[in-house]
Design an enzyme around this catalytic site. Structure first.
Site, PDB file in Angstrom:
ATOM      1  N   ASP A 128      32.770 -28.102  22.496  1.00  0.00           N
ATOM      2  CA  ASP A 128      31.424 -27.533  22.425  1.00  0.00           C
ATOM      3  C   ASP A 128      30.397 -28.663  22.398  1.00  0.00           C
ATOM      4  O   ASP A 128      30.577 -29.673  21.705  1.00  0.00           O
ATOM      5  CB  ASP A 128      31.300 -26.657  21.170  1.00  0.00           C
ATOM      6  CG  ASP A 128      30.089 -25.742  21.224  1.00  0.00           C
ATOM      7  OD1 ASP A 128      30.270 -24.522  21.347  1.00  0.00           O
ATOM      8  OD2 ASP A 128      28.952 -26.258  21.144  1.00  0.00           O
ATOM      9  N   HIS A 151      34.094 -16.391  25.758  1.00  0.00           N
ATOM     10  CA  HIS A 151      34.704 -17.631  25.262  1.00  0.00           C
ATOM     11  C   HIS A 151      35.135 -17.427  23.827  1.00  0.00           C
ATOM     12  O   HIS A 151      34.492 -16.714  23.064  1.00  0.00           O
ATOM     13  CB  HIS A 151      33.732 -18.814  25.369  1.00  0.00           C
ATOM     14  CG  HIS A 151      32.362 -18.538  24.836  1.00  0.00           C
ATOM     15  ND1 HIS A 151      31.433 -17.758  25.524  1.00  0.00           N
ATOM     16  CD2 HIS A 151      31.760 -18.886  23.683  1.00  0.00           C
ATOM     17  CE1 HIS A 151      30.319 -17.673  24.815  1.00  0.00           C
ATOM     18  NE2 HIS A 151      30.504 -18.341  23.679  1.00  0.00           N
TER      19      HIS A 151
HETATM   20  P1  DGP Z   1      27.901 -18.426  21.936  1.00  0.00           P
HETATM   21  O1  DGP Z   1      26.652 -18.621  21.134  1.00  0.00           O
HETATM   22  O2  DGP Z   1      29.019 -17.710  21.184  1.00  0.00           O
HETATM   23  O3  DGP Z   1      27.610 -17.778  23.270  1.00  0.00           O
HETATM   24  O4  DGP Z   1      28.464 -19.882  22.207  1.00  0.00           O
HETATM   25  C1  DGP Z   1      28.042 -20.665  23.271  1.00  0.00           C
HETATM   26  C2  DGP Z   1      28.461 -22.069  22.956  1.00  0.00           C
HETATM   27  O5  DGP Z   1      28.395 -22.818  24.143  1.00  0.00           O
HETATM   28  C3  DGP Z   1      27.578 -22.776  21.946  1.00  0.00           C
HETATM   29  O6  DGP Z   1      28.346 -23.094  20.779  1.00  0.00           O
HETATM   30  C4  DGP Z   1      27.109 -24.042  22.641  1.00  0.00           C
HETATM   31  C5  DGP Z   1      28.032 -24.127  23.824  1.00  0.00           C
HETATM   32  N1  DGP Z   1      27.403 -24.694  25.007  1.00  0.00           N
HETATM   33  C6  DGP Z   1      26.240 -24.276  25.579  1.00  0.00           C
HETATM   34  N2  DGP Z   1      25.982 -25.008  26.677  1.00  0.00           N
HETATM   35  C7  DGP Z   1      27.028 -25.885  26.816  1.00  0.00           C
HETATM   36  C8  DGP Z   1      27.336 -26.905  27.765  1.00  0.00           C
HETATM   37  O7  DGP Z   1      26.614 -27.151  28.746  1.00  0.00           O
HETATM   38  N3  DGP Z   1      28.480 -27.603  27.560  1.00  0.00           N
HETATM   39  C9  DGP Z   1      29.316 -27.354  26.513  1.00  0.00           C
HETATM   40  N4  DGP Z   1      30.426 -28.109  26.408  1.00  0.00           N
HETATM   41  N5  DGP Z   1      29.063 -26.396  25.596  1.00  0.00           N
HETATM   42  C10 DGP Z   1      27.930 -25.680  25.756  1.00  0.00           C
END
Ligand code: DGP
Length: 113
Positions: A31, A99
Site C-alpha cells: 500500500d 482489494h
Molecule cells: P480502500 O480505501 O479500501 O479503497 O483502499 C485503497 C488503498 O489503496 C489505500 O489504502 C491506499 C491505496 N492506494 C491508493 N492509490 C495507490 C497507488 O497508486 N499505489 C498503491 N500501491 N496503493 C495505492
C-alpha cells in the site's frame, strides 16, 4: 469501453507499485500509504468493483484472494494479521476495484475505526 481502474493500471504496469506476489488471478502490492508495518493489497486481475458485486460464480476467486492474503502475511513473518475489505464509500472504500488489505506488525484494536 469503461476507463481502467487505478489497480488495473498497476496490473498493466502503467503505474509503478511494489509487487510482492502475482499469479494468473491476482496481484499483491504494498500500500502506498501503509497503516501498519505490513500493509499489502491483494487485488483480483478481473476488475470486480466491490465484493458485494460478486455472486456464487466468484467463490473460487474470492477464496483465492483470502488464501493468498493469509499466505503473504505468513511469508512476511506474521502469525497474527488482519484482512480488511472496505465495501462502498461509507465503509472507507476509495478505490473501486476490489482489494483485500493485509495488515500486520502492530497491535490492531477492536472495534476498528
Ligand atoms: P480502500 O480505501 O479500501 O479503497 O483502499 C485503497 C488503498 O489503496 C489505500 O489504502 C491506499 C491505496 N492506494 C491508493 N492509490 C495507490 C497507488 O497508486 N499505489 C498503491 N500501491 N496503493 C495505492
Amino acid at each position: 469501453m469503461s476507463e481502467k481502474s487505478l489497480f488495473t493500471r498497476i496490473i498493466d504496469r502503467e503505474i509503478p507499485a511494489e509487487i510482492v506476489f502475482e499469479d494468473d488471478l491476482c496481484i499483491a502490492i504494498r500500500d502506498v500509504n501503509p497503516q501498519a508495518p505490513l500493509h499489502v493489497l491483494v487485488i483480483p486481475k478481473q476488475p470486480v468493483t466491490k465484493i458485494s458485486d460478486g455472486d456464487s460464480g466468484d467463490a473460487g476467486l474470492f477464496g483465492h484472494l483470502l488464501l493468498t492474503a493469509a499466505d503473504i502475511a505468513s511469508r512476511e513473518g506474521h502469525e497474527d494479521f488482519r484482512l480488511v475489505i472496505n465495501n462502498g464509500a461509507g465503509a472507507g472504500q476509495s478505490v473501486f476495484h476490489l482489494h483485500v488489505h493485509v495488515l500486520a506488525g502492530r497491535g490492531l484494536g477492536w472495534p476498528p475505526g
